[in-house]
Scaffold this active site. Structure first.
Site, PDB file in Angstrom:
ATOM      1  N   ASP A 153       0.790  -1.235   0.000  1.00  0.00           N
ATOM      2  CA  ASP A 153       0.000   0.000   0.000  1.00  0.00           C
ATOM      3  C   ASP A 153       0.818   1.278   0.000  1.00  0.00           C
ATOM      4  OD1 ASP A 153       1.115   0.028   2.510  1.00  0.00           O
ATOM      5  OD2 ASP A 153      -0.774  -0.077   3.614  1.00  0.00           O
ATOM      6  N   GLU A 157      -0.206  -8.983  -1.280  1.00  0.00           N
ATOM      7  CA  GLU A 157      -0.861  -8.426  -0.088  1.00  0.00           C
ATOM      8  C   GLU A 157      -2.027  -7.522  -0.520  1.00  0.00           C
ATOM      9  OE1 GLU A 157       0.535  -5.445   3.013  1.00  0.00           O
ATOM     10  OE2 GLU A 157       1.300  -7.273   3.928  1.00  0.00           O
ATOM     11  N   GLU A 212      -2.330   5.181   2.674  1.00  0.00           N
ATOM     12  CA  GLU A 212      -2.209   3.766   2.326  1.00  0.00           C
ATOM     13  C   GLU A 212      -3.536   3.110   1.940  1.00  0.00           C
ATOM     14  OE1 GLU A 212      -0.820   5.163   5.000  1.00  0.00           O
ATOM     15  OE2 GLU A 212       1.336   4.896   4.710  1.00  0.00           O
ATOM     16  N   HIS A 216       5.281   5.643  12.891  1.00  0.00           N
ATOM     17  CA  HIS A 216       5.623   6.405  11.678  1.00  0.00           C
ATOM     18  C   HIS A 216       4.444   6.878  10.847  1.00  0.00           C
ATOM     19  CE1 HIS A 216       4.589   3.393   8.632  1.00  0.00           C
ATOM     20  NE2 HIS A 216       5.025   2.495   9.466  1.00  0.00           N
ATOM     21  N   ARG A 243       1.691   8.646   8.821  1.00  0.00           N
ATOM     22  CA  ARG A 243       1.535  10.069   8.489  1.00  0.00           C
ATOM     23  C   ARG A 243       0.413  10.738   9.286  1.00  0.00           C
ATOM     24  NH1 ARG A 243       4.607   9.379   3.989  1.00  0.00           N
ATOM     25  NH2 ARG A 243       5.335  11.264   2.935  1.00  0.00           N
ATOM     26  N   HIS A 266      12.018   5.613  13.593  1.00  0.00           N
ATOM     27  CA  HIS A 266      11.898   5.763  12.135  1.00  0.00           C
ATOM     28  C   HIS A 266      12.664   7.005  11.688  1.00  0.00           C
ATOM     29  CE1 HIS A 266       9.967   6.345   8.212  1.00  0.00           C
ATOM     30  NE2 HIS A 266       9.444   5.142   8.315  1.00  0.00           N
TER      31      HIS A 266
HETATM   32  C1  UD1 Z   1       6.418   5.004   3.933  1.00  0.00           C
HETATM   33  C2  UD1 Z   1       5.088   4.625   3.320  1.00  0.00           C
HETATM   34  C3  UD1 Z   1       4.241   3.884   4.331  1.00  0.00           C
HETATM   35  C4  UD1 Z   1       4.993   2.725   4.950  1.00  0.00           C
HETATM   36  C5  UD1 Z   1       6.310   3.210   5.504  1.00  0.00           C
HETATM   37  C6  UD1 Z   1       7.138   2.062   6.019  1.00  0.00           C
HETATM   38  C7  UD1 Z   1       3.998   6.086   1.657  1.00  0.00           C
HETATM   39  C8  UD1 Z   1       3.276   7.339   1.417  1.00  0.00           C
HETATM   40  N1  UD1 Z   1       4.359   5.840   2.914  1.00  0.00           N
HETATM   41  O1  UD1 Z   1       6.153   5.954   4.968  1.00  0.00           O
HETATM   42  O2  UD1 Z   1       3.073   3.395   3.706  1.00  0.00           O
HETATM   43  O3  UD1 Z   1       4.219   2.166   5.973  1.00  0.00           O
HETATM   44  O4  UD1 Z   1       7.051   3.868   4.460  1.00  0.00           O
HETATM   45  O5  UD1 Z   1       8.160   2.517   6.870  1.00  0.00           O
HETATM   46  O6  UD1 Z   1       4.252   5.351   0.740  1.00  0.00           O
HETATM   47  N2  UD1 Z   1      13.768   8.518   5.586  1.00  0.00           N
HETATM   48  C9  UD1 Z   1      15.155   8.450   5.582  1.00  0.00           C
HETATM   49  N3  UD1 Z   1      15.738   7.242   5.269  1.00  0.00           N
HETATM   50  C10 UD1 Z   1      15.018   6.121   4.989  1.00  0.00           C
HETATM   51  C11 UD1 Z   1      13.616   6.209   5.003  1.00  0.00           C
HETATM   52  C12 UD1 Z   1      13.006   7.419   5.295  1.00  0.00           C
HETATM   53  O7  UD1 Z   1      15.834   9.408   5.851  1.00  0.00           O
HETATM   54  O8  UD1 Z   1      15.613   5.069   4.731  1.00  0.00           O
HETATM   55  C13 UD1 Z   1      13.128   9.824   5.921  1.00  0.00           C
HETATM   56  C14 UD1 Z   1      13.231  10.833   4.771  1.00  0.00           C
HETATM   57  O9  UD1 Z   1      13.402  12.119   5.315  1.00  0.00           O
HETATM   58  C15 UD1 Z   1      11.857  10.719   4.115  1.00  0.00           C
HETATM   59  C16 UD1 Z   1      10.973  10.480   5.322  1.00  0.00           C
HETATM   60  O10 UD1 Z   1      11.728   9.620   6.163  1.00  0.00           O
HETATM   61  O11 UD1 Z   1      11.528  11.864   3.383  1.00  0.00           O
HETATM   62  C17 UD1 Z   1       9.626   9.886   5.052  1.00  0.00           C
HETATM   63  O12 UD1 Z   1       9.701   8.770   4.180  1.00  0.00           O
HETATM   64  P1  UD1 Z   1       8.378   8.367   3.323  1.00  0.00           P
HETATM   65  O13 UD1 Z   1       8.684   7.147   2.508  1.00  0.00           O
HETATM   66  O14 UD1 Z   1       7.839   9.536   2.609  1.00  0.00           O
HETATM   67  O15 UD1 Z   1       7.308   8.046   4.432  1.00  0.00           O
HETATM   68  P2  UD1 Z   1       7.253   6.920   5.533  1.00  0.00           P
HETATM   69  O16 UD1 Z   1       6.637   7.516   6.738  1.00  0.00           O
HETATM   70  O17 UD1 Z   1       8.562   6.260   5.631  1.00  0.00           O
HETATM   71  N1  UDP Z   2      11.383  -3.359  11.135  1.00  0.00           N
HETATM   72  C1  UDP Z   2      12.768  -3.452  11.108  1.00  0.00           C
HETATM   73  N2  UDP Z   2      13.511  -2.606  11.899  1.00  0.00           N
HETATM   74  C2  UDP Z   2      12.939  -1.680  12.695  1.00  0.00           C
HETATM   75  C3  UDP Z   2      11.523  -1.567  12.701  1.00  0.00           C
HETATM   76  C4  UDP Z   2      10.780  -2.413  11.914  1.00  0.00           C
HETATM   77  O1  UDP Z   2      13.320  -4.285  10.387  1.00  0.00           O
HETATM   78  O2  UDP Z   2      13.669  -0.955  13.386  1.00  0.00           O
HETATM   79  C5  UDP Z   2      10.570  -4.251  10.266  1.00  0.00           C
HETATM   80  C6  UDP Z   2       9.465  -5.012  10.942  1.00  0.00           C
HETATM   81  O3  UDP Z   2       9.922  -6.267  11.410  1.00  0.00           O
HETATM   82  C7  UDP Z   2       8.419  -5.156   9.849  1.00  0.00           C
HETATM   83  C8  UDP Z   2       8.642  -3.946   8.984  1.00  0.00           C
HETATM   84  O4  UDP Z   2       9.918  -3.427   9.327  1.00  0.00           O
HETATM   85  O5  UDP Z   2       8.637  -6.307   9.068  1.00  0.00           O
HETATM   86  C9  UDP Z   2       7.575  -2.933   9.242  1.00  0.00           C
HETATM   87  O6  UDP Z   2       7.882  -1.751   8.595  1.00  0.00           O
HETATM   88  P1  UDP Z   2       7.194  -0.377   8.922  1.00  0.00           P
HETATM   89  O7  UDP Z   2       6.622  -0.412  10.290  1.00  0.00           O
HETATM   90  O8  UDP Z   2       8.187   0.659   8.599  1.00  0.00           O
HETATM   91  O9  UDP Z   2       6.057  -0.297   7.826  1.00  0.00           O
HETATM   92  P2  UDP Z   2       4.554  -0.844   7.743  1.00  0.00           P
HETATM   93  O10 UDP Z   2       4.547  -2.291   8.050  1.00  0.00           O
HETATM   94  O11 UDP Z   2       3.740  -0.017   8.699  1.00  0.00           O
HETATM   95  O12 UDP Z   2       4.169  -0.528   6.332  1.00  0.00           O
END
Ligand code: UD1
Ligand code: UDP
Length: 381
Positions: free
Chosen positions: A97, A119, A133, A210, A212, A243
């Site tokens: 998603d 999924e 999502e 994390h 939004r 996160h």
């Molecule tokens: C995204 C997904 C969410 C998913 C989550 C898993 C969307 C809109 N959101 O949310 O569905 O549940 O990932 O974790 O698709 N950042 C870093 N390094 C990283 C990752 C993120 O610095 O490796 C920081 C960056 O500043 C980035 C911000 O986190 O801009 C947000 O990342 P983003 O992918 O937009 O949103 P998530 O909250 O991670």
């Molecule tokens: N996870 C990880 N390290 C962390 C936190 C989560 O490897 O510090 C793994 C966790 O086991 C799960 C996945 O990341 O499989 C979940 O990701 P996240 O919560 O970022 O996204 P969501 O599942 O909400 O889309």
């Protein structure tokens, strides 16, 4: 030969698609599998790719700090166009998603390339929860040709929306495939903080946040509840891999910096993460994936959200959706710390999400749908 392109962007997509990539690689005469990463996440994605030894064939490297939905959407769409024009796959596989998922499916549709959605079919029924999502997953379902539903509930959701039964396979969730391959009772933590904790004498609360829709006041509100709990219970340790989203970090710093026995860590590699979950007392999260993993390990989960698209473990009694109000979160944590009967009832391991053979079923269905096998695999029940 079928050319399959697996598209990933974020940490959870990589964790949940890794078992499938490995499975597809077992059929080199029928399937050529390539991996494209949008790198909507960078470090958090690379951690998983390294662990599972996946070397992407394409890497769009789109992440920007503090990115918004418009930026992700625009960059993924333009990048996927180039990849699809170069690669010309016969099937694009997307997961779940995220905005990577939806936009990669949209790009494949523009090129009239079939899409398989892994999924598929999870729904809350609330347009803005989780945001974005819920609609990302729904829209991907509209674009997809084949749907891999993890559970019977997800199947029913798709049927209600008019998806033909013959385009759906109930597979279980690949997250259970990944989990079974990764949890080890004798795991030794490299991280000194995790190594030092006495998991037998302390009660570890594992936290991730994390979403939004929780950024800002809701996160502040749940962190205040955590602070109250560590102050009241001196055998409680909070393990909180934070996160990388800067908005999350700002709130964590504001409320939890310096709180006793609150261990604020960088995002953990998947291996230590699930192994610390295995040793935890309780999981507090707004994540989707943790709601599937923790029940499989017999860990109660309090979901820090108002809705969930994963009702199965709620029905089984292992997961409770508690929202983000400080009083409710704190009182539900207290109940699990104080009431042994309540804890025991929630901690019964249940696994409505899979049996570790989801990737095998998905690969089997692809072989069947593209003419390389004469029957569909048995579905997950
Ligand atoms: C995204 C997904 C969410 C998913 C989550 C898993 C969307 C809109 N959101 O949310 O569905 O549940 O990932 O974790 O698709 N950042 C870093 N390094 C990283 C990752 C993120 O610095 O490796 C920081 C960056 O500043 C980035 C911000 O986190 O801009 C947000 O990342 P983003 O992918 O937009 O949103 P998530 O909250 O991670
Ligand atoms: N996870 C990880 N390290 C962390 C936190 C989560 O490897 O510090 C793994 C966790 O086991 C799960 C996945 O990341 O499989 C979940 O990701 P996240 O919560 O970022 O996204 P969501 O599942 O909400 O889309």
């Amino acid at each position: 030969m079928l050319k399959v392109l697996v598209v990933l962007g974020t940490r959870p997509e990589a964790i949940k698609m890794a078992p499938l990539v490995k499975e597809l690689e077992k059929y080199p005469r029928q399937i050529r599998c390539k991996v494209a990463v949008t790198a909507q996440h960078r470090e958090m994605l690379d951690q998983v790719l390294n662990l599972f030894n996946i070397v992407p064939d394409y890497d769009l490297n789109i992440m920007r700090h503090g990115q918004d939905l418009f930026t992700i959407t625009g960059r993924v769409l333009a990048g996927m166009r180039e990849i699809l024009e170069t690669d010309r796959p016969g099937l694009v596989l997307v997961h779940g998603d995220t905005t990577t998922t939806f936009v990669a499916a949209l790009a494949a549709f523009y090129m009239q390339i079939p899409v398989g959605h892994v999924e598929a079919g999870l729904r809350t029924g609330h347009k803005y929860s989780p945001f974005p999502e819920e609609l990302n997953r729904h829209l991907t379902g509209v674009l997809a040709d084949r749907h891999f539903a993890p559970t019977g509930t997800a199947l029913d959701n798709l049927l209600k929306e008019g998806v033909p039964r013959e385009n759906i396979l109930v597979t279980g969730n690949t997250v259970i495939d990944a989990l079974q391959a990764t949890v080890k009772t004798d795991f030794v933590f490299a991280d000194p903080v995790l190594r030092r904790i006495d998991y037998d004498r302390r009660r570890v609360l594992l936290v991730t946040t994390h979403r939004r829709e929780n950024l800002g006041a809701p996160l502040r509100s749940v962190y205040l509840a955590f602070k109250e709990i560590v102050q009241a219970y001196d055998d409680v340790e909070i393990v909180f891999p934070v996160h990388k989203n800067p908005e999350v970090r700002r709130r964590v710093e504001e409320v939890l910096a310096g709180a006793p026995r609150v261990h604020l860590l960088e995002p953990l590699d998947y291996e230590p993460f699930v192994n610390v979950m295995q040793r935890s007392y309780l999981v507090l999260t707004d994540s989707g994936g943790l709601q599937e993993e923790a029940p499989a390990l017999g860990k109660p989960v309090l979901v820090l959200r108002d809705t969930t698209e994963r009702p199965e473990a709620v029905a089984a009694g292992t997961v409770l959706v508690v929202g983000t109000a400080t009083e409710t979160v704190a009182s539900e944590i207290r109940r699990l710390l104080d009431d042994a009967g309540h804890y025991r009832r929630m901690a019964g391991a249940v696994n409505p999400y899979g049996d570790g053979r989801a990737a095998k079923r998905i690969a089997g269905a692809i072989l069947y749908w593209f003419g390389f096998a004469d029957r569909l695999p048995e579905e997950y029940r």
